[in-house]
Scaffold this active site. Sequence first.
Site: not given
Ligand code: HSE
Length: 340
Positions: A10, A208, A226
């Site tokens: 969370f 964040g 990715k």
């Molecule tokens: N830490 C990753 C970024 C979060 O900055 O793209 C999203 O995958």
Amino acid sequence: MKYKLAIIGFGNVGQGLAEILATKTSLLSERYGVDIRIVAVCDLLKGSIAEPEGFDPQLILDHVRSNGDLKQFPAAYKDWDARETIEKSGANVLIELSYTDLETGEPALSHIIQALQLGMNVATTNKGPAALHFPKLLALCESHGGRIGVEGTVMSGTPTLTLGMNSLIAAGITKIQGILNGTTNYILGEMEKGAEYSAALEDAQARGYAEADPTGDVDGHDAAAKVVILANLVMGQSMTMEDVNCVGIRGLTKTDIKAARDKDQRWKLIGTVDKEGDVIQGSVKPARVNSDHPLHGISGATNAITFSTELLGDITLIGPGAGRIETGYALIGDILSFSR
Ligand code: HSE
């Protein structure tokens, strides 16, 4: 359709999802006929709560914000670990948001396997299981009847995988390239404005964008995960993390950044899935892009991706790549896709 969510982890994304549910639950129910409730939240540090009838998401958020955890939050059941939460909460959807481990995929992998074996649906933004073990998870979906959504693993709520795997399925994708990490793009932009690397990284963490361990961002491993997810899910490959030639942004100095700016260029961390001969190759590396390059103007935590296709030429998607609400939104998309 009633979706009862058990949220494991969370932090930013879980709270982003709760924030969306606090404002959009009625709309989702009226427009799409789905009743989405949080029946359990389990977090290693904040504590664990479960309530078969569901919680008011706003109350959970208010409590976390004023107390820092959920330990005193009133609930029918408390202190279950992740395993018990998945097994006993009555949830039919696991929202897996524990921290990302790109070497083993754990602990998310075990949580997801347990949920799929119970026939639950799973929505996750955790890149570990998606990059390392996706075929195994799909096989569990087939044998036990659940579904798995991983849209938020690439470009947060920007519908990248949905575009690549659905809309472009027959377009003949030959190459995928883009800015796939929000944290590094934000840091590079701040350094262009004169910020120190460490201050820019701290800022990205506060906003964040960064992973719990930001090494994965700055060393390129997050973008590499990715690349693997795109190669495998969109282009049907069997790429592994080791196959990706990966260089991060740590080696870039202010001098490098100024040298680029003097030539009207910008440094971007670029992830690519491309054919080299007959082989599909993955890479992540910083590159200087000219002012007329499509990626030159992509700033902050925004990401961009170009799918090069045989039938449609290039299709470029630009949108948020990180952030609390932005990534939480991807989970809503996954949940809605379960009922389609
Ligand atoms: N830490 C990753 C970024 C979060 O900055 O793209 C999203 O995958």
